[in-house]
Design an enzyme around this catalytic site. Structure first.
Site, mmCIF file in Angstrom:
data_model
loop_
_atom_site.group_PDB
_atom_site.id
_atom_site.type_symbol
_atom_site.label_atom_id
_atom_site.label_comp_id
_atom_site.label_asym_id
_atom_site.label_seq_id
_atom_site.Cartn_x
_atom_site.Cartn_y
_atom_site.Cartn_z
ATOM 1 N N SER A 27 0.863 -1.183 0.000
ATOM 2 C CA SER A 27 0.000 0.000 0.000
ATOM 3 C C SER A 27 0.897 1.230 0.000
ATOM 4 O O SER A 27 1.529 1.551 1.013
ATOM 5 C CB SER A 27 -0.917 0.007 1.219
ATOM 6 O OG SER A 27 -1.860 -1.034 1.131
ATOM 7 N N LYS A 40 -7.169 1.927 -3.018
ATOM 8 C CA LYS A 40 -6.747 1.480 -1.685
ATOM 9 C C LYS A 40 -6.720 2.650 -0.701
ATOM 10 O O LYS A 40 -7.082 2.499 0.475
ATOM 11 C CB LYS A 40 -5.363 0.833 -1.752
ATOM 12 C CG LYS A 40 -4.819 0.385 -0.386
ATOM 13 C CD LYS A 40 -5.746 -0.628 0.300
ATOM 14 C CE LYS A 40 -5.286 -0.940 1.726
ATOM 15 N NZ LYS A 40 -4.063 -1.745 1.764
ATOM 16 N N LYS A 49 0.592 5.963 8.018
ATOM 17 C CA LYS A 49 1.185 6.170 6.692
ATOM 18 C C LYS A 49 0.106 6.272 5.625
ATOM 19 O O LYS A 49 0.139 7.165 4.759
ATOM 20 C CB LYS A 49 2.146 5.017 6.394
ATOM 21 C CG LYS A 49 2.798 5.025 5.024
ATOM 22 C CD LYS A 49 2.117 4.079 4.047
ATOM 23 C CE LYS A 49 2.183 2.637 4.462
ATOM 24 N NZ LYS A 49 1.564 1.732 3.465
#
Length: 308
Positions: A99, A174, A242
């Site tokens: 990701s 995502k 993140k």
């Protein structure tokens, strides 16, 4: 596409390890590499093979899958010295399932094309349980013909597999997924503290809520963590922090306002600043408890760390 492929799998953390094992179970020839020898040994024990380096892992691979924590790791593993692109032949299919930002996926795709290598960005959702059970949701960016070739591999890892557009599109979807998940976990945590303070039977309350419009995959998968205060990482707060940075930056770039998402991003950052970064993201509950005046430091169990 033949039934069995020669696959190199680089990155055998919480997600990558069970994914590699599931590819072995599906009949593929899988060679795993990770900085953790114990993770490599797990793949070997499942019937796969181990490698001593990225170069060793990918030398004969038809398909290379990478699953590492963040953009710098992807750049090092795929683009860096001794990395994937230095050691694979033309025509190899490289699938990054990490990701990361859409920009990095586009950069990887461009570098791959320059070497005659094909690339897909294919991040996943479903957490550790989804990886173990092979029920991940996989959102894929890249060329349609490369997606079609990779589809049988994705089907060994997940139950919802969708080609969502060109290079970088998988990462964009995502990012939206991580936004939705973080907001859901935060609201679930707030409901848990509210219900407990009101003296309601928490387990019964969450069961009935799960059967109505308030029900969600987040509620089903995370309620036990919150009830039992067991926060062993299926997906660490550090990584969700993140990801919230990725989605807020991406939204700014396209002119999309994220008023609720921005607040939740700050709450995730607060949890990390309070020392909860190594815990599962369901530990956002601890932040709500702090705001509600509870002493949470002695109430957490399962606070182990594990390489991602």
């Amino acid at each position: 596409m033949s039934a069995s492929r020669k696959i190199a799998f680089v990155g055998l953390g919480i997600m990558g390890k069970p994914m590699a094992v599931n590819l072995v179970k599906a009949g593929h020839h899988v060679t795993g590499f990770d900085l953790s020898q114990a993770s490599i040994d797990t793949v070997i024990a499942a019937g796969g093979h181990g490698a001593t380096s990225i170069a060793d892992a990918v030398k004969d691979a038809e398909v290379v899958i990478t699953m590492v924590p963040a953009d710098p790791h992807v750049e090092a593993v795929i683009l860096g010295e001794g990395g994937v692109l230095e050691n694979v032949g033309a025509g190899t299919l490289v699938i990054d399932m990490s990701s990361i930002t859409p920009q990095t996926s586009v950069k990887v795709g461009q570098a791959a094309r320059e070497k005659g290598v094909r690339a897909l960005d294919a991040p996943v959702s479903g957490g550790e349980a989804g990886a173990v059970e092979a029920v991940l949701s996989i959102m894929v960016g890249g060329a349609a013909e490369d997606f079609a070739e990779a589809k049988p591999l994705f089907d060994a890892l997940g139950t919802t597999v969708v080609h969502v557009g060109p290079a970088g599109a998988g990462q964009t979807v995502k990012a939206a997924n991580q936004l939705i998940v973080a907001v859901n976990i935060q609201v679930l945590a707030e409901a848990v503290v509210f219900l407990e303070n009101a003296g309601v039977d928490l387990g019964a309350a969450l069961d009935v809520l799960g059967g109505g419009l308030a029900g969600s995959t987040v509620l089903n998968r995370k309620k036990a963590n919150m009830i039992n205060r067991e926060f062993a990482p299926g997906f660490r707060i550090d990584l969700h922090h993140k990801d919230m940075g990725i989605v807020t930056d991406a939204a700014r770039a396209v002119g999309a306002a994220l008023p609720v998402g921005a607040v939740v991003a700050q709450l995730v950052a607060s949890a990390r600043a309070n020392g909860d970064g190594s815990l599962d993201h369901s530990a956002l509950l601890r932040g709500v408890e702090r705001l509600s005046g509870r002493d949470v430091e002695q109430r957490v169990s399962g606070a182990r760390t594990e390489a991602e």
